[in-house]
Design a protein around this motif. Sequence first.
Motif, mmCIF file in Angstrom:
data_model
loop_
_atom_site.group_PDB
_atom_site.id
_atom_site.type_symbol
_atom_site.label_atom_id
_atom_site.label_comp_id
_atom_site.label_asym_id
_atom_site.label_seq_id
_atom_site.Cartn_x
_atom_site.Cartn_y
_atom_site.Cartn_z
ATOM 1 N N ASN A 1 0.897 -1.208 -0.282
ATOM 2 C CA ASN A 1 0.102 0.113 0.484
ATOM 3 C C ASN A 1 0.572 1.502 -0.104
ATOM 4 O OD1 ASN A 1 -2.786 -1.364 0.202
ATOM 5 N ND2 ASN A 1 -2.198 -2.097 1.647
ATOM 6 N N VAL A 2 2.524 1.318 -0.285
ATOM 7 C CA VAL A 2 2.911 2.466 -0.362
ATOM 8 C C VAL A 2 3.862 2.068 -1.211
ATOM 9 C CG1 VAL A 2 4.306 3.486 1.521
ATOM 10 C CG2 VAL A 2 3.340 2.429 2.581
ATOM 11 N N GLY A 3 4.205 0.530 -1.584
ATOM 12 C CA GLY A 3 5.348 0.946 -3.214
ATOM 13 C C GLY A 3 6.971 0.899 -2.501
ATOM 14 N N ASN A 4 7.935 0.887 -3.316
ATOM 15 C CA ASN A 4 9.252 0.805 -3.251
ATOM 16 C C ASN A 4 9.417 1.786 -1.993
ATOM 17 O OD1 ASN A 4 11.634 -0.296 -2.822
ATOM 18 N ND2 ASN A 4 12.036 -0.365 -5.294
ATOM 19 N N LEU A 5 10.693 2.145 -1.129
ATOM 20 C CA LEU A 5 10.957 2.807 -0.390
ATOM 21 C C LEU A 5 12.699 2.307 -0.868
ATOM 22 C CD1 LEU A 5 10.008 2.869 3.581
ATOM 23 C CD2 LEU A 5 8.838 3.674 1.591
ATOM 24 N N TYR A 6 13.201 1.957 -1.656
ATOM 25 C CA TYR A 6 13.998 1.416 -1.815
ATOM 26 C C TYR A 6 14.876 1.025 -0.776
ATOM 27 C CZ TYR A 6 14.949 3.690 -6.384
ATOM 28 O OH TYR A 6 14.158 3.990 -7.923
ATOM 29 N N THR A 7 15.977 1.872 -0.137
ATOM 30 C CA THR A 7 16.228 1.276 1.066
ATOM 31 C C THR A 7 15.491 1.497 2.451
ATOM 32 O OG1 THR A 7 18.792 1.370 2.701
ATOM 33 C CG2 THR A 7 17.835 3.896 2.226
ATOM 34 N N GLY A 8 14.593 1.974 3.097
ATOM 35 C CA GLY A 8 13.743 1.390 4.331
ATOM 36 C C GLY A 8 13.042 0.084 3.903
ATOM 37 N N SER A 9 12.594 -0.094 2.619
ATOM 38 C CA SER A 9 11.812 -0.980 1.975
ATOM 39 C C SER A 9 11.922 -2.358 3.029
ATOM 40 C CB SER A 9 11.572 -1.840 0.288
ATOM 41 O OG SER A 9 11.681 -0.380 -0.363
ATOM 42 N N LEU A 10 12.838 -2.945 3.239
ATOM 43 C CA LEU A 10 13.078 -4.719 3.976
ATOM 44 C C LEU A 10 12.215 -3.531 5.269
ATOM 45 C CD1 LEU A 10 13.998 -6.931 4.800
ATOM 46 C CD2 LEU A 10 16.324 -6.059 5.725
ATOM 47 N N TYR A 11 12.758 -2.638 5.836
ATOM 48 C CA TYR A 11 12.394 -2.745 7.724
ATOM 49 C C TYR A 11 10.934 -1.684 6.955
ATOM 50 C CZ TYR A 11 16.772 -3.034 7.674
ATOM 51 O OH TYR A 11 18.455 -4.013 7.615
ATOM 52 N N LEU A 12 10.369 -1.604 6.872
ATOM 53 C CA LEU A 12 9.301 -1.271 6.563
ATOM 54 C C LEU A 12 8.072 -2.820 6.343
ATOM 55 C CD1 LEU A 12 5.565 0.626 5.935
ATOM 56 C CD2 LEU A 12 6.259 0.229 3.827
ATOM 57 N N SER A 13 9.008 -3.699 5.621
ATOM 58 C CA SER A 13 8.537 -5.168 5.638
ATOM 59 C C SER A 13 8.597 -5.799 7.104
ATOM 60 C CB SER A 13 9.337 -6.025 4.551
ATOM 61 O OG SER A 13 8.484 -7.066 4.854
#
Length: 388
Positions: free
Chosen positions: A273-285
């Motif tokens: 629901n947000v999309g790619n955060l690049y370097t933050g993506s793993l931590y959003l996950s």
Amino acid sequence: MTVVGIDKIGFYTPGMYVDMAELASARGEDPNKYLIGIGQSKQAVIPPTQDVVTMAANAAEQILTPALKAEIGMVLFGTESGIDNSKAAAVYLAHLLDLPQNTRAIELKQACYGATAGLQLAADYVRVHPQGKVLVIGADIARYGLRTAGEVTQGGGAIAMLVTADPTILALDDVSSYHTADVMDFWRPTYRTEALVDGKYSTNVYLNFFKTVWADYQQQTQRSIKDFAAFAFHLPFTKMGRKGLRQILPEATPEQQTTLTAAFEASQEDNRNVGNLYTGSLYLSLLSLLRHGQLIGNERIGFFSYGSGAEGEFFSGVLQPNFRDGFVEERLAQQLADRQRVSVAEYEQIYAAQLSNDGRDVQLAVGAEQATYYLAGRQHEQRQYRKQ
Ligand code: CAA
């Protein structure tokens, strides 16, 4: 040995999104290609009044009290969409957050791997200085260009993590496995505002790197899939992590395959629901897994971090029993629920309205900006940051 890891996590994404079914229709694609084939439902739309510094500040202020700020000894800012080729985004951030001046403030770059580099460097620092607290940021705007294959994998936002001894959320294991190879799957030369990407190739490199570091991690630790309650992946789009998990699921029993798949569904919910955060993506996950999953504490979680170019790392940690005290659930839920849907035409206008690259003075329309920290414009080639 001191137990170190993630004590708190904050997350910020701007208050607008574009609906992926609507974008698919506008691009002449079947909506299910975006919703199922790519696995994205909504994509954050980033107004010109937000950049990586302001998004990081908005994420960090969720988790920092004045007392905690006074204790921060280092700020490690992972980003691949920084605002200056010389000065670190971390320096702007430290000033905006009013951090003490006896702080190291550094920017780290290796595509989507920057925040993991920050996390591991922070953990090693705290192992040596157990009283130390480190603010680790992963903030990016993922931008590929309108009507490109990568458009459906854009997004943006920031993750802020406080790394300490005796952490509230996750105790990091000290073993990790990493792998570097010079690969041209995705890059952005300094003269470009949008990334160059060999999309299909990048997905293959991602999967191969995962295979390599997972095998090496198991060899180093003698652990296997049965030791894990969940895996969190770098999620440029959620199907990517699903493919990663599918690579190793056959190593699990049928019962464990069911629980690992359920954990994956939880871990992709917010990214979808947000999309790619690049370097933050793993931590959003990770945050998504904690918010939406069934974990209760004391389970081991595996993490696959991937940054094109390329660097991959598999590491692990043990979830702490009071992990829910490490983030502000009501605030995160509200932030996502309060976002406004914009039409494809509005998204295209906002996309085109990004701060120009010519250094001219600009005054941005800031009336609609609700975030605590925002960008008001540029004067004499200096970004004008504001707090409200
Ligand atoms: N219903 C359901 N599924 C459908 C469908 C429909 N109607 N139509 C197509 N699909 C499926 C396809 O079968 C395909 O699924 P599989 O991958 O499982 O085979 C999926 O939708 C995507 O379709 P295409 O392969 O045709 O998509 P594409 O050519 O438009 O490109 C992409 C997809 C390569 C990911 C592209 O969006 C891209 O280049 N993205 C940017 C690069 C990227 O994110 N790479 C990831 C690894 S690199 C990394 O991780 C670092 C980073 O953050 C950038």
